[in-house]
Design a protein around this motif. Structure first.
Motif, PDB file in Angstrom:
ATOM      1  N   THR A 371       0.838  -1.201   0.000  1.00  0.00           N
ATOM      2  CA  THR A 371       0.000   0.000   0.000  1.00  0.00           C
ATOM      3  C   THR A 371       0.870   1.248   0.000  1.00  0.00           C
ATOM      4  O   THR A 371       0.596   2.216  -0.734  1.00  0.00           O
ATOM      5  CB  THR A 371      -0.940   0.004   1.212  1.00  0.00           C
ATOM      6  N   ASP A 372       1.927   1.249   0.807  1.00  0.00           N
ATOM      7  CA  ASP A 372       2.843   2.396   0.801  1.00  0.00           C
ATOM      8  C   ASP A 372       3.486   2.562  -0.570  1.00  0.00           C
ATOM      9  O   ASP A 372       3.659   3.691  -1.054  1.00  0.00           O
ATOM     10  CB  ASP A 372       3.920   2.206   1.875  1.00  0.00           C
ATOM     11  N   ALA A 373       3.853   1.442  -1.195  1.00  0.00           N
ATOM     12  CA  ALA A 373       4.444   1.518  -2.530  1.00  0.00           C
ATOM     13  C   ALA A 373       3.453   2.114  -3.530  1.00  0.00           C
ATOM     14  O   ALA A 373       3.832   2.929  -4.392  1.00  0.00           O
ATOM     15  CB  ALA A 373       4.895   0.127  -2.985  1.00  0.00           C
ATOM     16  N   TYR A 374       2.204   1.710  -3.414  1.00  0.00           N
ATOM     17  CA  TYR A 374       1.185   2.254  -4.319  1.00  0.00           C
ATOM     18  C   TYR A 374       0.971   3.750  -4.071  1.00  0.00           C
ATOM     19  O   TYR A 374       0.885   4.543  -5.028  1.00  0.00           O
ATOM     20  CB  TYR A 374      -0.133   1.505  -4.141  1.00  0.00           C
ATOM     21  N   LEU A 375       0.893   4.151  -2.812  1.00  0.00           N
ATOM     22  CA  LEU A 375       0.687   5.565  -2.508  1.00  0.00           C
ATOM     23  C   LEU A 375       1.854   6.414  -2.997  1.00  0.00           C
ATOM     24  O   LEU A 375       1.662   7.564  -3.402  1.00  0.00           O
ATOM     25  CB  LEU A 375       0.495   5.759  -1.008  1.00  0.00           C
ATOM     26  N   ALA A 376       3.057   5.859  -2.966  1.00  0.00           N
ATOM     27  CA  ALA A 376       4.230   6.614  -3.399  1.00  0.00           C
ATOM     28  C   ALA A 376       4.319   6.736  -4.915  1.00  0.00           C
ATOM     29  O   ALA A 376       4.942   7.673  -5.422  1.00  0.00           O
ATOM     30  CB  ALA A 376       5.501   5.956  -2.867  1.00  0.00           C
ATOM     31  N   THR A 377       3.702   5.803  -5.640  1.00  0.00           N
ATOM     32  CA  THR A 377       3.880   5.753  -7.095  1.00  0.00           C
ATOM     33  C   THR A 377       2.591   5.835  -7.892  1.00  0.00           C
ATOM     34  O   THR A 377       2.619   6.195  -9.069  1.00  0.00           O
ATOM     35  CB  THR A 377       4.573   4.442  -7.486  1.00  0.00           C
ATOM     36  N   LYS A 378       1.486   5.420  -7.280  1.00  0.00           N
ATOM     37  CA  LYS A 378       0.196   5.250  -7.972  1.00  0.00           C
ATOM     38  C   LYS A 378       0.305   4.240  -9.119  1.00  0.00           C
ATOM     39  O   LYS A 378      -0.440   4.291 -10.100  1.00  0.00           O
ATOM     40  CB  LYS A 378      -0.333   6.590  -8.492  1.00  0.00           C
ATOM     41  N   ASP A 379       1.225   3.293  -8.979  1.00  0.00           N
ATOM     42  CA  ASP A 379       1.443   2.242  -9.976  1.00  0.00           C
ATOM     43  C   ASP A 379       0.476   1.094  -9.691  1.00  0.00           C
ATOM     44  O   ASP A 379       0.501   0.496  -8.613  1.00  0.00           O
ATOM     45  CB  ASP A 379       2.894   1.758  -9.892  1.00  0.00           C
ATOM     46  N   GLU A 380      -0.364   0.760 -10.692  1.00  0.00           N
ATOM     47  CA  GLU A 380      -1.361  -0.288 -10.503  1.00  0.00           C
ATOM     48  C   GLU A 380      -0.734  -1.662 -10.262  1.00  0.00           C
ATOM     49  O   GLU A 380      -1.404  -2.559  -9.751  1.00  0.00           O
ATOM     50  CB  GLU A 380      -2.286  -0.348 -11.723  1.00  0.00           C
ATOM     51  N   PHE A 381       0.519  -1.825 -10.623  1.00  0.00           N
ATOM     52  CA  PHE A 381       1.201  -3.089 -10.338  1.00  0.00           C
ATOM     53  C   PHE A 381       1.139  -3.386  -8.844  1.00  0.00           C
ATOM     54  O   PHE A 381       0.832  -4.517  -8.431  1.00  0.00           O
ATOM     55  CB  PHE A 381       2.656  -3.013 -10.802  1.00  0.00           C
ATOM     56  N   PHE A 382       1.426  -2.397  -8.013  1.00  0.00           N
ATOM     57  CA  PHE A 382       1.403  -2.595  -6.569  1.00  0.00           C
ATOM     58  C   PHE A 382      -0.022  -2.770  -6.052  1.00  0.00           C
ATOM     59  O   PHE A 382      -0.267  -3.541  -5.128  1.00  0.00           O
ATOM     60  CB  PHE A 382       2.106  -1.429  -5.879  1.00  0.00           C
ATOM     61  N   ALA A 383      -0.968  -2.068  -6.666  1.00  0.00           N
ATOM     62  CA  ALA A 383      -2.363  -2.237  -6.272  1.00  0.00           C
ATOM     63  C   ALA A 383      -2.826  -3.666  -6.523  1.00  0.00           C
ATOM     64  O   ALA A 383      -3.548  -4.258  -5.703  1.00  0.00           O
ATOM     65  CB  ALA A 383      -3.250  -1.248  -7.027  1.00  0.00           C
ATOM     66  N   ASP A 384      -2.398  -4.247  -7.644  1.00  0.00           N
ATOM     67  CA  ASP A 384      -2.779  -5.624  -7.957  1.00  0.00           C
ATOM     68  C   ASP A 384      -2.208  -6.604  -6.928  1.00  0.00           C
ATOM     69  O   ASP A 384      -2.855  -7.595  -6.569  1.00  0.00           O
ATOM     70  CB  ASP A 384      -2.294  -6.004  -9.357  1.00  0.00           C
ATOM     71  N   VAL A 385      -1.002  -6.337  -6.448  1.00  0.00           N
ATOM     72  CA  VAL A 385      -0.407  -7.211  -5.440  1.00  0.00           C
ATOM     73  C   VAL A 385      -1.198  -7.132  -4.139  1.00  0.00           C
ATOM     74  O   VAL A 385      -1.438  -8.152  -3.471  1.00  0.00           O
ATOM     75  CB  VAL A 385       1.070  -6.852  -5.203  1.00  0.00           C
ATOM     76  N   ILE A 386      -1.612  -5.931  -3.765  1.00  0.00           N
ATOM     77  CA  ILE A 386      -2.435  -5.772  -2.554  1.00  0.00           C
ATOM     78  C   ILE A 386      -3.706  -6.607  -2.674  1.00  0.00           C
ATOM     79  O   ILE A 386      -4.075  -7.342  -1.751  1.00  0.00           O
ATOM     80  CB  ILE A 386      -2.803  -4.291  -2.340  1.00  0.00           C
ATOM     81  N   ARG A 387      -4.371  -6.494  -3.798  1.00  0.00           N
ATOM     82  CA  ARG A 387      -5.616  -7.248  -4.008  1.00  0.00           C
ATOM     83  C   ARG A 387      -5.351  -8.754  -3.959  1.00  0.00           C
ATOM     84  O   ARG A 387      -6.167  -9.520  -3.443  1.00  0.00           O
ATOM     85  CB  ARG A 387      -6.234  -6.860  -5.351  1.00  0.00           C
ATOM     86  N   ASP A 388      -4.213  -9.157  -4.489  1.00  0.00           N
ATOM     87  CA  ASP A 388      -3.847 -10.568  -4.494  1.00  0.00           C
ATOM     88  C   ASP A 388      -3.656 -11.091  -3.064  1.00  0.00           C
ATOM     89  O   ASP A 388      -4.123 -12.173  -2.724  1.00  0.00           O
ATOM     90  CB  ASP A 388      -2.560 -10.741  -5.301  1.00  0.00           C
ATOM     91  N   ILE A 389      -2.966 -10.322  -2.221  1.00  0.00           N
ATOM     92  CA  ILE A 389      -2.744 -10.728  -0.831  1.00  0.00           C
ATOM     93  C   ILE A 389      -4.071 -10.889  -0.101  1.00  0.00           C
ATOM     94  O   ILE A 389      -4.307 -11.886   0.591  1.00  0.00           O
ATOM     95  CB  ILE A 389      -1.852  -9.705  -0.104  1.00  0.00           C
ATOM     96  N   ILE A 390      -4.931  -9.903  -0.260  1.00  0.00           N
ATOM     97  CA  ILE A 390      -6.204  -9.936   0.464  1.00  0.00           C
ATOM     98  C   ILE A 390      -7.111 -11.042  -0.081  1.00  0.00           C
ATOM     99  O   ILE A 390      -7.857 -11.681   0.671  1.00  0.00           O
ATOM    100  CB  ILE A 390      -6.886  -8.552   0.406  1.00  0.00           C
TER     101      ILE A 390
END
Length: 813
Positions: A371-390
């Motif tokens: 989530t911190d990585a996504y907030l720092a970059t707004k890169d959907e790659f990191f958002a997809d990983v968050i969704r995958d974990i949850i």
């Protein structure tokens, strides 16, 4: 136990006490050293082995590799077989609830749980205690069980000469830490299974990890060690008891924190940054070489350092280290590309072959890091990983009423009817199986098989390096890993992004359906308050960062689950663990285990994050109540800081203060953050004293650990982050306006969309009863106040103005 503290302890033990120097437990006065055969959950290894407590000149045999070697061998498959309907043996563990203890309930060993009956019996019969510590998903715990604890000859020696106690480290982290400290100080390494011999007064005299059943390489095996210890006790119990007394005194002295009067300053966090930069591995990310762990407290610190001044070159380097590491992890084999979630750690340098067990605390903390990585970059790659974990935790680890189970095992049967479990059997693939599943599907004259294999580095003879796996369980197997990017595969096969993602998604769905038909790894259905607290944080932070209300609802459901099952309303105290019954109901056992520091600290953090995600005052009020109870139970009013456990259990002979952020952050590190956040909320309450009490406690805690912070700041990155927060003061964003007003919600959204470590967000609604922001004035137009470094901005009502305020470097405010 941290290396420098363990070394200090060892010097006192081995140099200053003649009883300890002259006592040997083996026939040739050598200690068994097989550090490779353990389940290690420490994030960093030591490059040298400390000499043992009982021998001054011992080197491990050359043909055994240490934990810190660049290549470590994977664990061998267990020899587990289906138990008969009527087991031949039963012991005292049959009535326990812990999945780990139940795994040993039919051993021929007369196991006891850690209980008063066992402790009394040791004194009455004047016998040594053999304490075996592990957890249900620990591979080498399974191995030692099959080799030794199911061996009737070995069991007879144990039953005749010792009171044998089996302990689940996840149930009793206080005892695990105490005796692990002893093992690490006297052998130079630690892990599970942990094997310790105690006097009847519970004082350790000999310890190690995994022991083979028979003698190997000229070193005594477990059977020999048992006989030697039994003989020593019969012949000279007084010497052993005196040694145990001396050991405890040395441990007390070595773990005592000094009283300091000045806080560390900027040099501490700069040294911490420099340490991580020197440890950073630039090709595949991570800090250090194999085995590589997802050391989330390090990410938390580095993201915090970056957010303080995003324009500073060193801060940008911190961000890049985090982003590169998290990217390589997400592409690596440590990430389950088919069934989602992350494994415990990687055995190699490039995150390919993991130790396949999946732990709840890893998923929870990684959700925050991504989530911190996504907030720092707004890169959907990191958002997809968050969704995958949850997706993983909600699918495979969740109780139907909202709590989360502890872990899934690394081992499973390769097929139904197989006699032996193998590590990673549920997760690895051979080429022929993939060929049968994917080769008949085509796009643009290319088979799905070829595209999938290129993207995930699948090879016909397997992509795991030869020699990985002691019994050849990875021969011709593939662990899915992405070395390139989507563009590489798209270019090779002439695919558009839409076409490529359709192919990969279809292949994953096919493999997922096949994988779900395999024998599943063992699920540890124990529910821990502390780890669920971490998961509440992960869900609440993800919900805010991705603007996904479903995740916030998941966090609320989990918080309600904990309140219903772990919380005692009369005493306002927490329990540590609960268990799923066969009918799906929840029980805490006949003798519930009371909560430890981590249970309180992690849950309080989760509730504070949940308040900011939901703006429901219920969670903030509960966090305040729990903080007061935590202070009552664990606070050291003399020196400062929190003990791991309360003083209510006489069987815990030393109360420790955890001083290392490892697989999980130390309770004191998280508690310091909590105190600083709660202080800000208290400042906005009607109480005239505001949050001064909480700030004073945070300062005293930091003073207690100041020497540790100054000497080895990278051992406590989460606490160094708290030190920065204390120095800067938390960024406070106070919003006043009706919570249903779109203008209010837009101001809240702007705050949640920024990377602001240690941020405190609060809302007061003039249409509701005065609450956390009772000192704010009611206004007609929603407005926001931003406070940093003990100074507040003028109120702003415009979203752009708020964005400008929040994006300014915190250090310059």
């Amino acid at each position: 136990m941290p290396y420098n503290r363990a070394t200090s302890l060892l010097r006192r033990l081995s140099l200053n006490d003649s009883k300890l120097k002259n006592f040997g437990t083996t026939q040739n006065n050598k200690e068994i050293f097989l550090p490779n055969h353990i389940c290690n959950q420490r994030d960093f290894c030591w490059t040298i082995r400390i000499s043992t407590l009982f021998n001054n000149n011992l080197n491990p045999p050359n043909n055994l590799r240490g934990l810190c070697d660049n290549i470590i061998k994977m664990s061998a498959p267990t020899t587990e077989q289906t138990l008969p309907d009527k087991p031949k043996f039963t012991n005292k563990l049959g009535n326990e609830k812990s999945p780990y203890l139940l795994q040993h309930a039919n051993n021929p060993v007369n196991w006891y749980p850690w209980c008063q009956e066992a402790l009394d019996k040791a004194k009455q019969q004047n016998k040594l205690i053999f304490l075996s510590v592990g957890y249900s998903t620990c591979h080498w715990c399974h191995v030692m069980e099959k080799e030794s604890f199911e061996n009737e000859d070995i069991a007879k020696i144990m039953n005749d000469n010792f009171i044998n106690i089996k302990l689940d480290r996840e149930e009793r982290p206080d005892l695990d830490r105490l005796y692990m400290l002893f093992v690490m100080a006297t052998t130079g390494s630690g892990g599970w299974p942990m094997s310790v011999f105690l006097t009847p007064e519970l004082k350790p005299i000999k310890g190690g990890t995994y022991y083979p059943p028979e003698d190997r390489f000229g070193y005594p095996g477990f059977k020999t060690l048992l006989r030697i210890m039994a003989d020593k006790w019969r012949q000279n119990s007084k010497t052993l008891m005196d040694m145990g007394d001396s050991v405890i005194e040395h441990i007390k002295n070595a773990t005592k924190l000094d009283i300091n009067t000045s806080l560390p300053g900027e040099v501490t966090w700069l040294r911490c940054v420099e340490k991580y930069m020197s440890m950073y591995e630039p090709e595949f990310g991570g800090f250090g070489t194999a085995p590589k762990f997802p050391h989330v407290p390090a990410f938390n610190f580095l993201f915090h350092y970056y957010a303080r001044d995003k324009y500073d070159p060193k801060a940008k380097e911190c961000l890049n280290m985090c982003l590169h590491t998290l990217t390589k992890m997400a592409k690596g084999g440590i990430h389950d590309h088919i069934s989602s979630g992350f494994a415990r750690y990687s055995t190699d340098n490039h995150w390919q072959v993991p130790h396949f067990e999946k732990m709840l605390y890893d998923q929870a903390q990684l959700a925050v890091a991504y989530t911190d990585a996504y907030l720092a970059t707004k890169d959907e790659f990191f958002a997809d990983v968050i969704r995958d974990i949850i997706k993983y935790v909600n699918t495979d680890l969740r109780h139907e009423h909202g709590g989360y189970y502890s872990a899934e095992d690394a081992d499973s049967y390769p097929s139904f009817g197989a006699q032996h479990k193998q590590e990673g059997a549920f997760y690895v693939w051979d080429y022929d199986e993939l060929k049968n599943l994917l080769s008949d599907k085509l796009i643009a004259d290319y088979s799905y098989l070829d595209i999938f294999c290129h993207y995930y580095n699948v090879e016909e003879d397997g992509n795991v390096s030869p020699g990985v796996g002691n019994k050849g369980e990875f021969d011709n197997k593939n662990v899915l890993i992405v070395y390139g990017g989507e563009e590489d595969t798209m270019e090779k096969f002439g695919l558009t992004k839409v076409q490529f993602r359709k192919v990969i998604s279809t292949c994953r769905e096919i493999l997922f359906e096949v994988q779900q038909k395999r024998p599943r790894p063992h699920l540890d259905s124990k529910l821990l308050c502390s780890w669920n607290g971490l998961m509440i944080s992960g869900l609440a932070r993800a919900g805010q960062g991705l603007e996904d209300k479903n995740y916030v609802d998941d966090a609320i459901k989990t918080a309600n689950f904990i309140k219903q099952n772990f919380y005692c309303t009369d005493s306002k105290s927490l329990l540590h663990s609960c268990y799923k019954e066969e009918d799906g109901s929840i029980t805490c056992g006949e003798v519930p285990i009371k909560g430890f520091l981590d249970d309180y600290a992690f849950l309080i953090r989760g509730l504070l994050d949940l308040y900011e995600a939901s703006l429901d005052m219920e969670w903030l009020k509960w966090a305040r109540d729990l903080q007061q109870k935590q202070n009552d139970l664990f606070w050291d009013s003399d020196v400062g800081g929190y003990y791991t456990c309360s003083d209510e259990d006489d069987s815990v002979i030393i109360r420790l203060k955890e001083d290392q952020d490892s697989a999980e952050p130390a309770g004191n590190s998280v508690a310091c953050h909590n105190l600083l956040r709660l202080a800000v909320y208290a400042d906005r309450s009607p109480a005239p004293e505001g949050g001064q009490k909480e700030r004073d406690m945070a300062k005293k805690l930091l003073l207690a650990f100041s020497q540790r912070l100054s000497d080895t700041p990278n051992a406590l990155p989460e606490m160094v982050s708290a030190l920065m927060l204390y120095n800067d003061s938390p960024t406070q964003v106070l919003i006043s306006g009706p919570r249903s007003d779109p203008r209010t919600l837009e101001l809240v959204r702007v705050v949640r969309s920024r990377l602001l470590p240690g941020r405190v967000l609060a809302l007061t609604d003039p249409n509701e009863a005065p609450a956390v922001l009772s000192r704010s004035r009611n206004v007609d137009v929603p407005r926001a106040y931003v406070c940093r470094r003990y100074a507040c901005s003028l109120p702003v009502t415009d979203v752009k103005q708020l964005e400008t305020l929040l994006d300014e470097p915190a250090m310059l405010q």
